[in-house]
Scaffold this motif. Structure first.
Motif, short mmCIF file in Angstrom:
data_model
loop_
_atom_site.label_atom_id
_atom_site.label_comp_id
_atom_site.label_asym_id
_atom_site.label_seq_id
_atom_site.Cartn_x
_atom_site.Cartn_y
_atom_site.Cartn_z
N ASN A 749 -23.00 14.48 -10.98
CA ASN A 749 -24.22 14.83 -11.70
C ASN A 749 -23.97 15.87 -12.78
O ASN A 749 -24.85 16.12 -13.61
N SER A 750 -22.79 16.49 -12.80
CA SER A 750 -22.45 17.41 -13.88
C SER A 750 -20.96 17.72 -13.79
O SER A 750 -20.40 17.78 -12.70
N THR A 751 -20.34 17.91 -14.95
CA THR A 751 -18.92 18.24 -15.02
C THR A 751 -18.71 19.29 -16.09
O THR A 751 -19.38 19.27 -17.13
N LEU A 752 -17.79 20.21 -15.84
CA LEU A 752 -17.48 21.23 -16.84
C LEU A 752 -15.97 21.43 -16.95
O LEU A 752 -15.35 22.00 -16.04
N PRO A 753 -15.34 20.98 -18.04
CA PRO A 753 -13.95 21.35 -18.33
C PRO A 753 -13.93 22.77 -18.90
O PRO A 753 -14.68 23.07 -19.83
N VAL A 754 -13.10 23.64 -18.35
CA VAL A 754 -13.11 25.05 -18.74
C VAL A 754 -11.85 25.39 -19.53
O VAL A 754 -10.79 25.68 -18.95
N ALA A 755 -11.97 25.30 -20.84
CA ALA A 755 -10.98 25.84 -21.79
C ALA A 755 -9.55 25.42 -21.50
O ALA A 755 -8.62 26.19 -21.70
N GLY A 756 -9.34 24.22 -21.01
CA GLY A 756 -7.99 23.76 -20.73
C GLY A 756 -7.35 24.36 -19.50
O GLY A 756 -6.15 24.15 -19.25
N LEU A 757 -8.14 25.11 -18.71
CA LEU A 757 -7.60 25.72 -17.50
C LEU A 757 -7.80 24.84 -16.28
O LEU A 757 -6.89 24.64 -15.48
N PHE A 758 -9.02 24.33 -16.09
CA PHE A 758 -9.36 23.50 -14.93
C PHE A 758 -10.66 22.78 -15.23
O PHE A 758 -11.34 23.09 -16.23
N THR A 759 -11.04 21.85 -14.37
CA THR A 759 -12.28 21.10 -14.52
C THR A 759 -12.91 20.91 -13.15
O THR A 759 -12.21 20.58 -12.18
N PHE A 760 -14.21 21.14 -13.06
CA PHE A 760 -14.91 20.96 -11.79
C PHE A 760 -16.20 20.20 -12.01
O PHE A 760 -16.70 20.11 -13.14
N ALA A 761 -16.75 19.66 -10.92
CA ALA A 761 -17.95 18.83 -11.03
C ALA A 761 -18.81 18.99 -9.79
O ALA A 761 -18.33 19.28 -8.70
N GLY A 762 -20.12 18.77 -9.98
CA GLY A 762 -21.06 18.65 -8.88
C GLY A 762 -21.41 17.19 -8.67
O GLY A 762 -21.34 16.39 -9.60
N VAL A 763 -21.79 16.83 -7.46
CA VAL A 763 -22.11 15.44 -7.16
C VAL A 763 -23.55 15.33 -6.67
O VAL A 763 -24.15 16.31 -6.21
N ARG A 764 -24.12 14.14 -6.77
CA ARG A 764 -25.52 13.93 -6.41
C ARG A 764 -25.65 13.58 -4.93
O ARG A 764 -24.71 13.06 -4.32
N PRO A 765 -26.80 13.84 -4.35
CA PRO A 765 -26.98 13.61 -2.91
C PRO A 765 -26.86 12.14 -2.54
O PRO A 765 -27.33 11.27 -3.27
N PRO A 766 -26.24 11.84 -1.40
CA PRO A 766 -26.15 10.45 -0.95
C PRO A 766 -27.44 10.00 -0.26
O PRO A 766 -28.45 10.73 -0.27
N ARG A 767 -27.40 8.82 0.34
CA ARG A 767 -28.57 8.29 1.03
C ARG A 767 -28.99 9.22 2.17
O ARG A 767 -28.17 9.82 2.86
N GLN A 768 -30.30 9.31 2.36
CA GLN A 768 -30.84 10.17 3.41
C GLN A 768 -32.10 9.56 4.00
O GLN A 768 -32.99 9.13 3.28
N PHE A 769 -32.14 9.50 5.32
CA PHE A 769 -33.33 9.07 6.05
C PHE A 769 -33.95 10.27 6.75
O PHE A 769 -33.24 11.21 7.16
N GLY A 770 -35.27 10.24 6.89
CA GLY A 770 -35.92 11.34 7.57
C GLY A 770 -37.35 11.00 7.95
O GLY A 770 -37.85 9.90 7.67
N ALA A 771 -38.00 11.95 8.59
CA ALA A 771 -39.39 11.78 9.02
C ALA A 771 -40.11 13.11 8.88
O ALA A 771 -39.49 14.18 8.94
#
Length: 777
Positions: A749-771
């Motif tokens: 859901n988002s990625t940030l390459p940081v100045a040629g040092l490293f790159t990290f990302a966030g991910v979106r929630p998977p399937r979820q059931f509830g009540a």
């Protein structure tokens, strides 16, 4: 004054019960029928009711407001599986909402391709979030829970003349429920996968001495997360949030009413992100030859933590961070609203105060080695005051005038651990912002069918910032490096006129066409992330010129609603973050730096559609569509390291999804005295980019494109809720079971390459059931 709860309704994703016909009330600000409120011919039993919004700081029928706005009412928010702002993506044309992993409850909100995601408090949001009339001056805290809300209105396009500080992308206008003056309870408890427990409570007390009505509210959410950290051998991110507050409605007698809300919230949890660093691109994955051994990773990172393909989405839910990453945020907020009827006019005063104290530890490299992590401890405080008067000057002229004041200050103490260099930096930053504005807005009925409206706003902003760039332990300017106070601090002011104009024609009582123009303004300032004096700033304001034509129409005895809009936005002096080589005089401090410059212009064109159909009293269909064509017109930056600007206009704007659409239905089946309700919505979002970093591998082929790792692939999200409601005298009990993201659509859901040092990302929630079990009295 009439409660807004009886007035606001939904334009999309509505249960058919929320669409029952209901007459338009008096205009609560003027005490008189507004020229734009006379929509009684639209009311038909069993069809769509007249929807009333406050998009122009007046209560007006949605179908007579000459701008693109989507509104959701209390019932839609209560039954449509909406937890926070992320769940509006796809329901509202042109809206994209992603969580920002570097800050508590922080959101990257994009409307019509205009977005901003940085949590640094020296920057202004592009899309404003307004709660009970109070503008939130930072992206932190924007992912609000949707419980106990009376209505949410999403206004698309610049809103520079009426809503708090100027916003160039749009406004998300949120109203919480008001005290009823009668005893009542609304409570719910829910459980979902990932050990998620959610509890909500609202209690209204009987009115005291015909003077004070009180409402207390409480929210609790706890989850164990869905990422598997193989380094720490546990699931992440664990998160616990609670909010408690009280609202007092005060009837001072005669024409004076007041509403005061205090709330405190606490977030405690952790950050968790996935590594997307790549060999040949990011320093952390550097390979070097060792005689007699072969090629090895220079910093000791395991091979499996580099070169992870974004196509292997399941693998991205395995993370490697090697340190604890606690997040804590305490927020106090106080809001006061006073309304005074003065004959044909109403005087409104809105006072807001908000304070955040937050601490975030983050392993930005997202790997099992000590390479780059930070501890950010900061406090933020804002105060705002708005006064406006509105009313009917003549039977054909409605006018609104007002003044606005905003003041904020933040202090940041950041410790950066540069594990790859064996260094630790401690940066102290203090920033202030002050804004003063006056504004006016009029609506002129030229004929019974033709209305001219417009507004103007003058804004004067002042900003100041000081930082030691991390070079002195006591927070002073780094004099031992030969820096002067002017190198470490700055003050700047900006002023701007913004304005809008619209003309609309009522073809018949059920159909409106309109054309509008508006100019938006986002203030300039300083870069709170500056690492050298040359990256401090200031940068200049950016502006947009937005043109729009639209049709709002009800058909078939008000059982079909079709709203369409065509728009063009010309983006000028666009602020962008750029990574460049440091100026020669400061190169010894840091070889490269991130700066904010007015680097680009852009043009965004689009088409939007919203359709609601009520074929029977029990069944409602809804559909929304957004098509966006967004391009940089002029964008130059150095991407090949030769210090000569290159044409990078081929890059995609961030979060400008070319196509988004949604389709859903709501069905109510009476079962004796009880009720079975099915709510379902499918949301499609085309792929988009979350960064404007040029892909180094593509550059080797002479092609300028966004880093492929920043691509959010196509989202196909299906949410379904099945509810069974049992009335028990004056009370009712509702049991709901739900499935969110039933297709288990996973990815970035988002990625940030940081100045040629490293790159990290966030991910979106998977399937979820509830009540969830809910009790209402």
């Amino acid at each position: 004054m009439t409660s807004l709860a009886a007035l606001t309704a939904a334009a999309t994703a509505l249960p058919s019960a929320a669409l029952a016909a209901q007459p338009v009330s008096e205009n609560s600000e003027t005490g008189q029928d507004s020229p734009r409120d006379d929509d009684s011919d639209n009311i038909q039993d069993g069809g769509l009711r007249t929807i009333v919004v406050t998009a122009q700081r007046r209560e007006e029928a949605l179908q007579s407001v000459p701008l693109a706005v989507t509104a959701l009412d209390e019932e839609a928010l209560d039954t449509a599986a909406i937890d926070d702002l992320r769940d509006f993506q796809g329901r509202v044309p042109g809206l994209v909402v992603d969580q920002v992993n570097a800050g508590p409850s922080a959101a990257a909100v994009s409307i019509r391709g205009i977005s901003f995601e940085d949590i640094e408090k020296s920057f202004d949001p592009s899309v404003g979030v307004v709660i009970d009339g109070v503008f939130i001056g930072t992206n932190t805290g924007q992912l609000l829970d949707a419980f106990d809300l009376e209505a949410i209105e999403v206004l698309r396009g610049p809103q520079g003349t009426l809503f708090g500080r100027n916003t160039i992308g749009g406004v998300i206008n949120i109203r919480r429920s008001r005290p009823t003056g009668d005893f009542g309870v609304k409570a719910s408890i829910g459980y979902a996968e990932f050990e998620t427990i959610r509890g909500r409570l609202v209690v209204n007390a009987p009115e005291i001495a015909d003077l004070i009505s009180l409402k207390g509210f409480f929210f609790y959410d706890d989850t164990e997360g869905y990422l598997e950290n193989v380094t720490l051998d546990r699931t992440q991110p664990n998160y616990e949030i609670w909010t408690a507050g009280v609202t007092a409605g005060i009837n001072l007698g005669g024409p004076v009413e007041a509403l005061i809300t205090y709330e405190h919230s606490r977030e405690e949890g952790e950050v968790s992100t996935a590594s997307l660093s790549r060999t040949g691109t990011d320093l952390i994955c550097l390979q070097v030859p060792v005689p007699g051994v072969g090629t090895v990773r220079a910093f000791g990172i395991p091979d499996e933590e580099c070169d992870r393909p974004i196509s292997d989405v399941d693998a991205l839910y395995t993370v490697f961070s090697n340190i604890e990453q606690p997040v804590r945020n305490d927020t106090d907020a106080l809001t006061g609203e006073i309304n005074v009827d003065i004959g044909e006019f109403a005087l409104t005063s809105i006072t807001g105060w908000r304070r955040n104290e937050e601490s975030v530890r983050q392993d930005f490299d997202s790997t099992s080695i000590d390479f780059f992590d930070t501890l950010r401890v900061q406090d933020y405080e804002q105060f705002s005051q708005e006064v406006r008067m509105a009313g009917d000057v003549t039977p054909w002229l409605n006018a609104l005038v007002g003044a606005y004041y905003f003041d904020s200050e933040y202090n940041l103490d950041q410790t950066t651990n540069l594990g790859f260099a064996g260094l630790q930096l401690r940066q102290f930053t203090t920033g202030t912002a002050e804004s003063i504005a006056v504004f006016g807005d009029v609506q002129i009925e030229l004929t019974d069918a033709l209305t001219l409206s417009g507004g103007v706003r003058y804004t004067d902003d002042e900003k100041a910032l000081f930082t030691n760039f991390g070079f002195t332990p006591d927070g002073s300017c780094a004099t031992f490096l030969g820096l002067a106070e002017d190198d470490c601090s700055g003050e700047v002011s900006f002023d701007e006129f913004t304005y809008r104009g619209a003309i609309d024609f009522q073809i018949d009582p059920d159909k409106l066409v309109y054309a509008s123009y508006s100019r938006g303004f986002r203030s300039g300032g300083f870069n709170g992330r500056a690492a050298t004096p040359s990256s401090l700033g200031p940068f200049e304001p950016e502006t947009v010129d937005a043109y729009e034509i639209g049709l709002k129409a009800d058909w078939l005895d008000n059982r079909l609603r079709t709203n369409f809009a065509l728009y063009q936005t010309d983006y000028n002096n666009k602020q962008e973050e750029l990574v460049r080589a440091t100026a020669p005089e400061f190169a010894a401090l840091n070889p490269q730096e991130t700066v904010v410059e007015n680097a680009a212009s852009a043009r965004i064109r689009g088409f939007e559609a919203e359709v609601v159909a009520v074929p029977t009293d029990q069944l409602t269909f809804n559909f929304s569509l957004s098509i966006i064509d967004a391009d940089y017109q002029n964008f130059e930056r150095d991407v090949d390291g030769d210090l000569i600007p290159d044409d990078v206009s081929s890059l995609d704007l961030r979060r400008a999804a070319p196509i988004t659409w949604s389709a859903g239905f709501d069905y109510i089946l009476p079962v004796g005295d009880n009720e079975l309700q099915l709510n379902s919505i499918f949301r499609f979002t085309d792929e988009y980019s979350t960064c404007i970093v040029a892909d180094p591998l593509a550059l080797q082929r002479g092609v300028v494109t966004n880093d492929v790792r920043c691509t959010v692939d196509t989202k196909e999200i299906l949410d379904v809720t099945l509810s069974y409601t049992v009335p028990l005298g004056p009370s009712e009990v509702r049991l709901s079971v739900f499935g969110r993201n039933l297709f288990d659509d996973r990815g970035i859901n988002s990625t940030l390459p940081v100045a040629g040092l490293f790159t990290f990302a966030g991910v979106r929630p998977p399937r979820q059931f509830g009540a969830e079990l809910q009790f209402t009295y």
